[in-house]
Design a protein around this motif. Structure first.
Motif, short mmCIF file in Angstrom:
data_model
loop_
_atom_site.label_atom_id
_atom_site.label_comp_id
_atom_site.label_asym_id
_atom_site.label_seq_id
_atom_site.Cartn_x
_atom_site.Cartn_y
_atom_site.Cartn_z
N ILE A 16 5.42 24.08 18.99
CA ILE A 16 4.93 25.45 18.99
C ILE A 16 3.40 25.48 18.94
O ILE A 16 2.77 26.30 19.61
N GLY A 17 2.80 24.57 18.21
CA GLY A 17 1.34 24.50 18.16
C GLY A 17 0.75 24.19 19.53
O GLY A 17 -0.27 24.75 19.91
N GLN A 18 1.40 23.31 20.26
CA GLN A 18 0.94 22.99 21.61
C GLN A 18 1.06 24.20 22.52
O GLN A 18 0.18 24.46 23.34
N ILE A 19 2.15 24.96 22.38
CA ILE A 19 2.33 26.16 23.20
C ILE A 19 1.25 27.19 22.87
O ILE A 19 0.67 27.79 23.77
N GLY A 22 -1.97 26.44 24.56
CA GLY A 22 -2.01 26.46 26.01
C GLY A 22 -1.36 25.28 26.71
O GLY A 22 -1.33 25.22 27.93
N LYS A 23 -0.86 24.32 25.98
CA LYS A 23 -0.17 23.17 26.56
C LYS A 23 1.33 23.48 26.57
O LYS A 23 2.11 22.89 25.83
N VAL A 24 1.72 24.42 27.44
CA VAL A 24 3.07 25.00 27.41
C VAL A 24 4.15 23.97 27.73
O VAL A 24 5.13 23.84 26.99
N ILE A 25 4.01 23.23 28.81
CA ILE A 25 5.05 22.28 29.21
C ILE A 25 5.20 21.20 28.15
O ILE A 25 6.33 20.86 27.75
N PHE A 51 10.92 13.17 10.67
CA PHE A 51 9.75 13.45 9.83
C PHE A 51 8.48 12.87 10.45
O PHE A 51 7.44 13.53 10.51
N ILE A 52 8.56 11.65 10.94
CA ILE A 52 7.40 11.03 11.61
C ILE A 52 7.03 11.82 12.85
O ILE A 52 5.85 12.02 13.14
N TYR A 53 8.02 12.29 13.58
CA TYR A 53 7.77 13.10 14.79
C TYR A 53 7.07 14.40 14.42
O TYR A 53 6.17 14.85 15.12
N MET A 54 7.46 15.02 13.30
CA MET A 54 6.82 16.25 12.85
C MET A 54 5.36 16.00 12.51
O MET A 54 4.50 16.81 12.84
N ILE A 55 5.08 14.87 11.87
CA ILE A 55 3.70 14.53 11.55
C ILE A 55 2.91 14.30 12.84
O ILE A 55 1.77 14.77 12.97
N TYR A 56 3.49 13.58 13.80
CA TYR A 56 2.81 13.36 15.07
C TYR A 56 2.51 14.68 15.78
O TYR A 56 1.43 14.87 16.33
N SER A 57 3.48 15.58 15.79
CA SER A 57 3.28 16.87 16.45
C SER A 57 2.12 17.63 15.82
O SER A 57 1.31 18.24 16.52
N THR A 58 2.04 17.59 14.50
CA THR A 58 0.95 18.25 13.79
C THR A 58 -0.38 17.61 14.17
O THR A 58 -1.36 18.31 14.45
N TYR A 59 -0.42 16.29 14.19
CA TYR A 59 -1.64 15.57 14.57
C TYR A 59 -2.05 15.94 16.00
O TYR A 59 -3.23 16.22 16.26
N ASP A 60 -1.10 15.93 16.91
CA ASP A 60 -1.39 16.22 18.32
C ASP A 60 -1.91 17.64 18.49
O ASP A 60 -2.88 17.87 19.20
N ALA A 61 -1.27 18.60 17.85
CA ALA A 61 -1.71 20.00 17.96
C ALA A 61 -3.10 20.16 17.35
O ALA A 61 -3.95 20.88 17.89
N ASN A 62 -3.36 19.48 16.25
CA ASN A 62 -4.68 19.55 15.62
C ASN A 62 -5.73 18.90 16.51
O ASN A 62 -6.86 19.36 16.59
#
Length: 71
Positions: A16-19, A22-25, A51-62
């Motif tokens: 959702i952070g990526q969306i 602007g990184k919709v896809i 849990f690791i995936y959730m942390i990665y997603s947060t890092y990527d969106a940040n």
């Protein structure tokens, strides 16, 4: 958007952070992977992988926020 709120949203709902940024896809694919990880919850070790995936997603969106502060 408040950076703390953005980090919380990105952690609780990977993709959702990526969306929002602007990184919709990429965001849709990350969210689909997250949903699939919930469907596979009964596989041993999947909880820690999610849990690791959730942390990665947060890092990527940040990282998207840091790279493009005007977005």
């Amino acid at each position: 958007m408040n950076k703390i709120l953005f980090i919380i949203i990105s952690f609780l709902f990977p993709g959702i952070g990526q969306i929002i940024k602007g990184k919709v896809i990429k965001g849709i694919l990350m969210f689909i992977i997250y949903i699939i990880s919930w469907l596979l919850i009964f596989i041993p070790g999947m909880g820690i992988v999610r849990f690791i995936y959730m942390i990665y997603s947060t890092y990527d969106a940040n990282k998207i926020t840091t790279d493009n502060p005007e977005i």
